[in-house]
Design an enzyme around this catalytic site. Structure first.
Site, short mmCIF file in Angstrom:
data_model
loop_
_atom_site.label_atom_id
_atom_site.label_comp_id
_atom_site.label_asym_id
_atom_site.label_seq_id
_atom_site.Cartn_x
_atom_site.Cartn_y
_atom_site.Cartn_z
N CYS A 1 69.22 -108.08 -38.46
CA CYS A 1 70.57 -108.04 -39.05
C CYS A 1 71.24 -109.36 -38.73
O CYS A 1 71.40 -109.70 -37.55
CB CYS A 1 71.35 -106.87 -38.45
SG CYS A 1 73.10 -106.80 -38.93
N CYS B 1 71.80 -111.80 -45.31
CA CYS B 1 71.88 -110.39 -44.92
C CYS B 1 70.56 -109.77 -45.30
O CYS B 1 70.07 -110.00 -46.42
CB CYS B 1 73.04 -109.69 -45.64
SG CYS B 1 73.09 -107.90 -45.36
#
Length: 264
Positions: free
Chosen positions: A77, A191
């Site tokens: 992440c 992302c």
């Protein structure tokens, strides 16, 4: 100390975007046992404060590491990594691999010198990203846009739900409508959710190159576990912090060898 061959690699993300990293890891280390952990109770991370993210990620990974005994933790992440990586490394005694925007390879790829960066609001404002830009993209133009709607769209895609084209259009407009946006030829997907939407983004952005960090992360994990034995004593599994709305993910999880789910 000899490494237990059944000790898993723990992949952690706020949602299911980190499955794009798992795909790359499977190609590098097909025999490695994996536990995929999604903090879906905390989703989305990109709209939270730095303090909230750092405290949540450090606390969860501390408890997960104590209970699951992984050989390595991968924070799949960008938002969690750019904010909490240093604090997590302070509290955990296992190797930690983070995920950072792939600005360095993008700077080498661009021909026009104009790079787009799509991430969450929390990622694109980090000084970590400023440092990457300063170190690797001097003389280039980096156009950033926070696109939280793409997290929603990617989560829908993995659940077999339709992707709202307006969400994709808003993200594309956020890049193209900035000064020099029409010259973007390379887009950093900052992302881990966003590579799930490469087709939709490409349809609107046209002839751009996309780059994300998944392959590099997988190579780093392979490097840090080189020489270790791998043996699955039980099927790979997916952990969630909330039971809400995970049933629809079963096909996408099973496709990636995550045939068991549990709530942490």
């Amino acid at each position: 100390m000899t490494q237990d061959p059944s000790a898993p690699i723990l992949l952690f993300d706020s949602g299911v975007g980190g499955l794009t990293v798992l795909d790359a890891l499977r190609r590098e280390l097909p025999d490695a046992p994996v536990i995929y952990a999604a903090d879906n109770a905390g989703l989305p991370y990109g709209t939270k404060s730095e303090a909230q993210i750092a405290a949540r990620v450090s606390g969860l990974l501390g408890r997960m590491t104590e209970r699951l005994r992984p050989r390595l933790v991968c924070i799949a992440c960008n938002t969690a990594s750019t904010i909490a990586l240093a604090s997590v490394r302070e509290v955990l005694e296992v190797p930690i691999v983070g995920t950072v925007p792939a600005i360095k390879p993008a700077a080498a790829m661009t021909k026009t010198g104009v790079i787009g960066l799509l991430g969450t609001q929390a990622t694109i404002r980090q000084s970590y990203v400023d440092r990457l830009e300063h170190e690797f993209a001097q003389g280039k133009r980096l156009i950033r846009h926070g696109a939280p709607e793409l997290v929603e769209a990617a989560e829908a895609r993995l659940r077999g739900q339709p992707v709202d084209p307006r969400l994709i259009q808003r993200a594309v407009d956020g890049l193209r409508m900035q000064p020099d946006g029409d010259r973007i030829d390379t887009v950093v997907l900052a992302c881990t959710h966003f590579p799930l939407l490469t087709q939709e983004l490409g349809d609107l952005l046209g002839s751009v190159q996309f780059i994300d960090g998944a392959a590099g992360i997988a190579r780093r994990v392979a490097y840090l576990t080189a020489g270790q034995g791998f043996s699955r004593s039980k099927p790979d599994m997916a952990l969630f912090t909330s039971a809400e709305d995970i049933a629809a993910l079963a096909p996408a999880l099973a496709q990636r060898g995550l045939c068991e789910t549990a709530i942490f």
